[in-house]
Design a protein around this motif. Structure first.
Motif, PDB file in Angstrom:
ATOM      1  N   ALA A 370      50.666  56.328  35.208  1.00  0.00           N
ATOM      2  CA  ALA A 370      51.821  55.849  35.906  1.00  0.00           C
ATOM      3  C   ALA A 370      50.925  54.502  37.134  1.00  0.00           C
ATOM      4  CB  ALA A 370      52.674  56.310  36.967  1.00  0.00           C
ATOM      5  N   LYS A 371      50.505  55.607  37.747  1.00  0.00           N
ATOM      6  CA  LYS A 371      49.255  55.002  38.879  1.00  0.00           C
ATOM      7  C   LYS A 371      48.419  54.091  38.673  1.00  0.00           C
ATOM      8  CE  LYS A 371      49.974  59.301  42.440  1.00  0.00           C
ATOM      9  NZ  LYS A 371      48.715  60.272  42.828  1.00  0.00           N
ATOM     10  N   ALA A 372      48.148  54.668  37.560  1.00  0.00           N
ATOM     11  CA  ALA A 372      46.723  53.631  37.073  1.00  0.00           C
ATOM     12  C   ALA A 372      47.855  52.536  36.744  1.00  0.00           C
ATOM     13  CB  ALA A 372      45.922  53.913  35.169  1.00  0.00           C
ATOM     14  N   LYS A 373      48.865  52.429  36.187  1.00  0.00           N
ATOM     15  CA  LYS A 373      49.168  50.848  35.357  1.00  0.00           C
ATOM     16  C   LYS A 373      49.166  50.300  36.691  1.00  0.00           C
ATOM     17  CE  LYS A 373      51.520  52.928  31.160  1.00  0.00           C
ATOM     18  NZ  LYS A 373      52.681  53.658  30.437  1.00  0.00           N
ATOM     19  N   GLU A 374      50.063  50.863  38.130  1.00  0.00           N
ATOM     20  CA  GLU A 374      50.655  50.219  38.892  1.00  0.00           C
ATOM     21  C   GLU A 374      49.379  49.337  39.308  1.00  0.00           C
ATOM     22  OE1 GLU A 374      51.927  53.416  41.689  1.00  0.00           O
ATOM     23  OE2 GLU A 374      54.461  53.730  40.620  1.00  0.00           O
ATOM     24  N   GLU A 375      48.206  50.325  39.296  1.00  0.00           N
ATOM     25  CA  GLU A 375      47.337  49.804  39.946  1.00  0.00           C
ATOM     26  C   GLU A 375      46.535  48.842  39.268  1.00  0.00           C
ATOM     27  OE1 GLU A 375      42.315  51.090  41.208  1.00  0.00           O
ATOM     28  OE2 GLU A 375      43.629  52.972  40.170  1.00  0.00           O
ATOM     29  N   SER A 376      47.313  49.002  37.888  1.00  0.00           N
ATOM     30  CA  SER A 376      46.436  47.736  36.894  1.00  0.00           C
ATOM     31  C   SER A 376      47.244  46.410  36.841  1.00  0.00           C
ATOM     32  CB  SER A 376      46.295  48.137  35.438  1.00  0.00           C
ATOM     33  OG  SER A 376      46.627  47.009  34.400  1.00  0.00           O
ATOM     34  N   ASP A 381      46.833  39.807  39.193  1.00  0.00           N
ATOM     35  CA  ASP A 381      46.839  38.075  39.951  1.00  0.00           C
ATOM     36  C   ASP A 381      45.114  37.961  39.539  1.00  0.00           C
ATOM     37  OD1 ASP A 381      47.613  36.143  40.882  1.00  0.00           O
ATOM     38  OD2 ASP A 381      48.028  36.579  42.385  1.00  0.00           O
ATOM     39  N   ILE A 382      44.775  39.150  40.785  1.00  0.00           N
ATOM     40  CA  ILE A 382      42.757  38.959  40.818  1.00  0.00           C
ATOM     41  C   ILE A 382      42.024  39.155  39.443  1.00  0.00           C
ATOM     42  CG2 ILE A 382      40.970  39.530  41.916  1.00  0.00           C
ATOM     43  CD1 ILE A 382      43.003  41.057  44.166  1.00  0.00           C
ATOM     44  N   LEU A 383      42.047  39.552  38.654  1.00  0.00           N
ATOM     45  CA  LEU A 383      41.350  39.216  37.682  1.00  0.00           C
ATOM     46  C   LEU A 383      41.738  38.522  36.736  1.00  0.00           C
ATOM     47  CD1 LEU A 383      42.098  42.928  36.196  1.00  0.00           C
ATOM     48  CD2 LEU A 383      39.974  42.205  37.445  1.00  0.00           C
ATOM     49  N   ASP A 384      43.376  37.735  36.904  1.00  0.00           N
ATOM     50  CA  ASP A 384      43.413  36.479  36.032  1.00  0.00           C
ATOM     51  C   ASP A 384      42.740  35.387  37.160  1.00  0.00           C
ATOM     52  OD1 ASP A 384      45.424  37.944  34.093  1.00  0.00           O
ATOM     53  OD2 ASP A 384      46.644  37.042  35.034  1.00  0.00           O
ATOM     54  N   PRO A 433      35.812  25.788  44.307  1.00  0.00           N
ATOM     55  CA  PRO A 433      36.092  25.878  45.750  1.00  0.00           C
ATOM     56  C   PRO A 433      37.021  25.919  45.688  1.00  0.00           C
ATOM     57  CG  PRO A 433      34.685  24.111  45.069  1.00  0.00           C
ATOM     58  CD  PRO A 433      35.441  23.932  43.676  1.00  0.00           C
ATOM     59  N   ALA A 434      38.806  25.718  45.479  1.00  0.00           N
ATOM     60  CA  ALA A 434      40.126  26.227  46.238  1.00  0.00           C
ATOM     61  C   ALA A 434      40.452  27.741  45.261  1.00  0.00           C
ATOM     62  CB  ALA A 434      40.543  25.246  46.047  1.00  0.00           C
ATOM     63  N   LEU A 435      39.147  27.210  43.660  1.00  0.00           N
ATOM     64  CA  LEU A 435      39.586  28.885  42.827  1.00  0.00           C
ATOM     65  C   LEU A 435      39.213  30.286  44.323  1.00  0.00           C
ATOM     66  CD1 LEU A 435      40.778  30.544  40.450  1.00  0.00           C
ATOM     67  CD2 LEU A 435      38.966  29.281  39.371  1.00  0.00           C
ATOM     68  N   VAL A 436      37.775  30.025  44.081  1.00  0.00           N
ATOM     69  CA  VAL A 436      37.012  30.566  44.789  1.00  0.00           C
ATOM     70  C   VAL A 436      37.807  31.229  46.025  1.00  0.00           C
ATOM     71  CG1 VAL A 436      34.940  31.276  45.413  1.00  0.00           C
ATOM     72  CG2 VAL A 436      35.123  30.192  43.661  1.00  0.00           C
ATOM     73  N   ASP A 437      38.083  30.361  46.902  1.00  0.00           N
ATOM     74  CA  ASP A 437      38.692  30.599  47.933  1.00  0.00           C
ATOM     75  C   ASP A 437      40.144  31.378  48.038  1.00  0.00           C
ATOM     76  OD1 ASP A 437      36.881  29.070  49.458  1.00  0.00           O
ATOM     77  OD2 ASP A 437      37.614  27.174  49.557  1.00  0.00           O
ATOM     78  N   THR A 438      40.730  30.979  47.369  1.00  0.00           N
ATOM     79  CA  THR A 438      42.001  31.495  46.198  1.00  0.00           C
ATOM     80  C   THR A 438      41.847  33.268  46.213  1.00  0.00           C
ATOM     81  OG1 THR A 438      42.920  29.711  46.143  1.00  0.00           O
ATOM     82  CG2 THR A 438      43.894  32.387  45.566  1.00  0.00           C
ATOM     83  N   LEU A 439      40.887  33.769  45.180  1.00  0.00           N
ATOM     84  CA  LEU A 439      40.468  34.460  44.655  1.00  0.00           C
ATOM     85  C   LEU A 439      39.607  35.469  45.937  1.00  0.00           C
ATOM     86  CD1 LEU A 439      39.848  36.223  41.892  1.00  0.00           C
ATOM     87  CD2 LEU A 439      37.605  34.841  42.162  1.00  0.00           C
TER      88      LEU A 439
END
Length: 582
Positions: A370-376, A381-384, A433-439
């Motif tokens: 359950a914790k792994a799913k929450e962390e995933s 959003d960041i992984l996408d 650039p905007a994508l990197v800044d957001t990331l």
């Protein structure tokens, strides 16, 4: 005039001439003077003129009244023609002539026909508008609208306007038919869903609207927006119930199959729950058997799962290792590195020692999952965005190679496809650039919330982004240095022209081989391409881990700052000299 009238035998005895003659005889007998006679004759003529004048005025007034009546008739005729949308009428004379009364007599029957036609047209408009109002009331769900007759606009009774109303009526009739068809489809869907879920269809559908039961005719069923909305809501609710029940049933079926497989349950015992496992892989739309998702069936499956769950203690190792495999898959999808061998050894040690209860071990592993799913989920959003960044970097690298291709504009096969891809790639590269800044911002926010570093397959993501930003900065500095050298070269040429009186030809090729070699080495400054080296493998490559899974590493291409085709051409053109550093 008096003499003429006196000689006219048709005027009788009392004519103006005879009376004048008699008046002269009287004057002779009386002995009136010529001056008095002239005065009396003038007075007599004035009185005659006054009489004629009054008659003329009366005649003129009568003529004016007739002309006004004729004008009013023509205006009314024009108004009727305009209201009926007629440019002309068969009974109207093209060139009216004759006296005023004759013209009035000619227009009167035409007006009568037009008035009759207007009344008929008003009736047609009223009928069409009444039907429109009735259907609108049915659609709006307000049948009181049909009580009052619609007001007809008598200023426009043309056939064009009537056609517009008839077209509107046809559209409304079509909409009514479509709505009725949609209502019947909804009712049929509700019937099928209630059958699958084991619910009472009649009570369900009558809660939406009483007219939807089978006793009322098709045309009497409600087609209002509210009825359609409530039907749609009912269908959605039933579909959601069906989806949840199917999901619950599939979960129970999955648990049953897992437990059966762990305990080698006999096929005869398994066959008792074929009605549960038959929908194991079925989609929501594929489950159509009546009662397949009834509550009592789900409760029966729950009881069986609970019974088998109590017998699974003897299969602890198999169950624990399966849960460990599930945990490893979750972390692999989330790009989180763990040590699976150490975890499995720990599980084996706990089970062999006998110091832990089976239920506690499974509960602990369920908690870890359950914790792994929450962390995933928190990393999703960041992984996408990391995936988007990596994809954009790949396009950037391809675009760099494409811009270095001198034959990219040749009319070869596939050139237009590459050109379209290049245009899309430039748009995507400009967003990096905007994508990197957001990331970076999202990664820092994630690390602040979780109090730990965000890693991507064991590599800190911020370190990767920082090195990527450094490469970007170096590229910008290189571009700025090239612009400064170009300005300095132009300044030196200007100074030489002022001193020697001539300016070297700007089209003279200067060490074209040198420039070509510079681009061939991969950078505008003659240095080879730099890649991130935070991992053992080259960033941007796809390596294979020991369990056969693909290991995706992000790329940090050298051309982070995207330049247009014109800028690239200005840097690599063989005809433009590259000045030496001052």
């Amino acid at each position: 005039m008096a003499v003429t009238e006196a000689q006219n035998p048709l005027l009788g005895e009392n004519t103006c001439g005879s009376l004048l003659k008699k008046l002269q005889e009287i004057w002779d007998e009386v002995g009136e003077s010529d001056e008095q006679r002239d005065k009396m004759l003038l007075q007599l003529e004035q009185e005659c003129l006054d009489v004629y004048k009054r008659k003329v005025e009366q005649a003129a007034k009568s003529r004016a009244q007739l002309l006004q009546a004729l004008s009013d008739a023509k205006l009314e005729l024009s108004s009727l023609l305009s209201a009926l949308g007629e440019k002309s009428f068969a009974g109207i004379p093209e060139n009216p002539s004759g006296t005023i009364k004759e013209q009035l007599a000619a227009i009167a029957p035409v007006l009568e026909q037009l008035w009759q036609q207007k009344e008929e047209r008003i009736k047609e408009f009223s009928d069409v508008q009444s039907q429109i109002q009735q259907i609108c009331g049915e659609i709006a769900g307000n049948l009181n609208l049909s009580d009052a007759s619609p007001a007809v606009d008598e200023s426009d009774l043309s056939l064009k306007k009537l056609d517009e109303y008839q077209s509107e009526l046809q559209e409304l009739q079509k909409e009514k038919s479509e709505r009725l068809h949609k209502v019947l489809e909804f009712v049929s869907t509700v019937h099928d869903l209630c059958a699958v879920l084991g619910m009472d269809f009649f009570s369900t559908v009558t809660e939406v609207h009483p007219s939807l039961n089978d006793s009322t005719g098709v045309q009497s069923k409600s087609i209002s927006n509210d009825t359609l909305a409530r039907l749609a809501k009912t269908v959605l609710t039933l579909k959601e119930d069906k989806k949840q029940r199917l999901q619950k049933l599939q979960e129970l079926a999955s648990q049953l199959i897992d437990l059966w497989n762990l305990m080698d349950t006999h096929p005869e015992e398994r066959s008792l729950f074929d009605h549960v496992t038959c929908n194991m892989s079925a989609s929501v739309d594929e489950v159509t058997v009546p009662g397949a998702l009834a509550l009592d069936l789900i409760e029966q499956a729950e009881v069986e799962v609970e019974r088998l769950d109590q017998l699974k203690a003897s299969r602890m190792k198999e169950i624990a290792f399966k849960k460990q495999t599930e945990l490893e898959e979750i972390f692999a999808r989330a790009h989180v590195e763990i040590d699976p061998d150490a975890a499995r050894e720990k599980i084996m040690a706990l089970i062999d020692s006998g110091n832990v209860e089976p239920a506690e071990l499974l509960a602990d592993m369920d908690n870890q999952i359950a914790k792994a799913k929450e962390e995933s989920l928190s990393r999703k959003d960041i992984l996408d965005k990391v995936e988007k960044w990596m994809s954009a970097c790949e396009e950037e690298s391809w675009l760099e190679d494409y811009n270095r291709d001198d034959n990219r504009y040749n009319a070869s096969r596939g050139a237009h496809l590459n050109l379209k891809r290049a245009e899309k790639a430039r748009i995507l590269v400009n967003k990096i650039p905007a994508l990197v800044d957001t990331l970076v911002a999202k990664t820092r926010a994630w690390e602040e919330d979780h109090g730990m570093s965000f890693t991507y397959d064991g590599v800190p993501l911020l370190a990767m982004l920082d090195e990527y930003a450094m490469l970007r900065h170096e590229r910008e500095e290189e571009k700025r240095r090239m612009r400064d050298q170009k300005k300095h070269h132009e300044l030196r040429n200007t100074e030489q022209e002022a001193i020697f009186g001539s300016r070297p030809s700007p089209g003279r090729p200067v060490s074209s081989g040198k420039v070509g070699g510079t681009r061939a080495n991969g950078g505008a400054n003659g240095t080879p391409n730099r890649r991130l080296s935070l991992n053992a493998h080259q960033n941007g490559s796809r390596s294979t881990t020991k369990d056969g899974k693909k290991d995706i590493r992000p790329v940090a291409p050298v051309n982070y700052v995207a330049i247009s085709k014109e800028d690239a051409a200005s840097h690599v053109s063989g005809t433009e000299p590259i000045p030496a550093s001052p």
